[in-house]
Design an enzyme around this catalytic site. Structure first.
Site, PDB file in Angstrom:
ATOM      1  N   ARG A 108      34.688 -12.802  49.052  1.00 18.78           N
ATOM      2  CA  ARG A 108      33.343 -12.892  49.642  1.00 18.78           C
ATOM      3  C   ARG A 108      33.075 -14.276  50.241  1.00 18.78           C
ATOM      4  NH1 ARG A 108      28.271 -13.574  45.903  1.00 18.78           N
ATOM      5  NH2 ARG A 108      26.646 -13.905  47.448  1.00 18.78           N
TER       6      ARG A 108
ATOM      7  N   GLN B 174      10.492 -21.700  42.051  1.00 20.23           N
ATOM      8  CA  GLN B 174      10.932 -20.839  43.150  1.00 20.23           C
ATOM      9  C   GLN B 174      12.462 -20.863  43.253  1.00 20.23           C
ATOM     10  OE1 GLN B 174       8.043 -21.331  46.755  1.00 20.23           O
ATOM     11  NE2 GLN B 174       8.009 -23.243  45.617  1.00 20.23           N
TER      12      GLN B 174
ATOM     13  N   ASP C  83      18.407 -21.269  40.754  1.00 20.02           N
ATOM     14  CA  ASP C  83      19.601 -21.911  40.192  1.00 20.02           C
ATOM     15  C   ASP C  83      19.633 -21.918  38.662  1.00 20.02           C
ATOM     16  OD1 ASP C  83      18.100 -24.907  41.499  1.00 20.02           O
ATOM     17  OD2 ASP C  83      17.796 -24.058  39.502  1.00 20.02           O
TER      18      ASP C  83
ATOM     19  N   HIS D 121      11.189 -16.298  41.963  1.00 18.49           N
ATOM     20  CA  HIS D 121      12.155 -15.722  42.924  1.00 18.49           C
ATOM     21  C   HIS D 121      13.442 -15.302  42.236  1.00 18.49           C
ATOM     22  CE1 HIS D 121       9.950 -18.015  46.379  1.00 18.49           C
ATOM     23  NE2 HIS D 121       9.298 -16.954  45.963  1.00 18.49           N
TER      24      HIS D 121
ATOM     25  N   CYS E  84      17.774   2.410  31.244  1.00 21.42           N
ATOM     26  CA  CYS E  84      16.989   3.528  31.801  1.00 21.42           C
ATOM     27  C   CYS E  84      17.712   4.246  32.931  1.00 21.42           C
ATOM     28  CB  CYS E  84      15.646   2.983  32.313  1.00 21.42           C
ATOM     29  SG  CYS E  84      15.798   2.102  33.880  1.00 21.42           S
TER      30      CYS E  84
ATOM     31  N   SER F  18       7.991 -27.003  50.020  1.00 20.22           N
ATOM     32  CA  SER F  18       7.370 -27.163  51.349  1.00 20.22           C
ATOM     33  C   SER F  18       6.038 -26.430  51.410  1.00 20.22           C
ATOM     34  CB  SER F  18       8.313 -26.619  52.431  1.00 20.22           C
ATOM     35  OG  SER F  18       8.567 -25.224  52.183  1.00 20.22           O
TER      36      SER F  18
END
Ligand code: APR
Length: 278
Positions: free
Chosen positions: A77, A119, A122, A137, A169, A208
């Site tokens: 990848r 956000q 990592d 996120h 599930c 930002s």
């Protein structure tokens, strides 16, 4: 900004955080820049270099999850990605917490940080040792079930079928990282909104302030009368609603700020006085 000015602003921020009862940190990619992970926007940003991902990324996944998983699990990848993207993926995989992350661990330990809303995907706040982290996120080290919101550590998850099904599930599993076009998972969103609404002080660190709903949290807290301090070398749309804007790197400023707050707690404990003479 001169060192004297920065030190004065750090004193002000230290006093306000010291006196606050519910402190929240809103974190962006700038916090991990000193861990070697490029930011998304601005000079050197990964989106600046290769453009933002397709806003239909999540829809594309839902249309063909098998294809997404085959690409994701392709051992080659990294070589099929753009060189910039491959560099970014490598930086994410190799990154370690920096002094800014460890300063937030100390702040949580002294009881002056209720929640980190990050956000960043990592996972560096958890690796550094923070416990109360809301990853709005997602976290690249986890898979998530879209049906029951169960999360599984990638390294421990056994993939038998493609696409894999949730062991709890039988729902659809994907990377925990929130894709462009994907709704923020309701459990973590509720946690972030509650933390932002209930705080009386917010640290806005290395973002930002351009991506919602995270970018709305400082304004919401400000409207509720919270003290807001922003640490960022550059001004942002959020800078207009912050009380203290410190133009610096989080890896430099946060350790100084947390040390000042720790001093304040020690001095007030020893002498019973209000520490800050600013
Ligand atoms: N210390 C503090 N701030 C820094 C540092 C640093 N060492 N280095 C850079 N910055 C600041 C930049 O000035 C910029 O304002 O960090 C900010 C990074 O902004 P972005 O790259 O837009 O990152 P972020 O705000 O986290 O983006 C939000 O956008 O694409 C999505 O999912 C992605 O979570 C990300 C979201």
């Amino acid at each position: 900004m001169t060192t004297d000015k920065i030190n004065k602003l750090i004193d002000i921020a230290a006093e306000k955080i010291y006196e606050a009862s519910h402190v929240v940190a809103l974190v962006g990619a700038g916090m991990s820049a000193e861990s070697g992970i490029p930011t998304y926007r601005g000079s050197g940003g990964i989106w600046t270099k290769i453009g933002e991902p397709d806003p239909r990324s999540f829809q594309n996944f839902m249309n063909d999850p098998k294809l997404w998983w085959e690409r994701m699990l392709n051992p080659d990848r990294v070589n099929v990605e753009s060189p910039e993207r491959a560099k970014f993926t490598k930086a994410l995989a190799e990154a370690k917490p920096n002094p800014g992350h460890f300063a937030l661990v100390e702040l949580e330990k002294i009881g002056k940080l209720d929640t980190i809303i990050t956000q960043n995907v990592d996972g560096l706040h958890r690796i550094a040792g923070n416990n109360n982290v809301a990853e709005i996120h997602g976290n690249r080290n986890y898979y998530r079930c879209l049906d029951c919101s169960s999360r599984f550590l990638r390294d421990e998850f056994m993939i038998i079928d493609i696409p894999p099904k949730c062991p709890n599930c039988q729902g659809m599993i994907k990377g925990d990282g929130v894709m462009f076009g994907e709704p923020i998972p309701s459990d973590v969103l509720a946690r972030c909104i509650t933390a932002a609404q209930n705080c009386d002080a917010m640290l806005v660190l290395g973002t930002s302030g351009t991506v919602y709903p995270a970018a709305s949290f400082p304004t919401e807290a400000y409207m509720n009368g919270a003290y807001i301090v922003e640490i960022n070398p550059e001004r942002t749309p959020i800078s207009d609603v912050v009380t203290t804007q410190i133009a610096g790197a989080t890896g430099d400023i946060l350790p100084l700020l947390v040390a000042k707050i720790q001093d304040g707690i020690i001095i007030s404990y020893l002498f019973g006085t209000k520490y800050y003479g600013v």
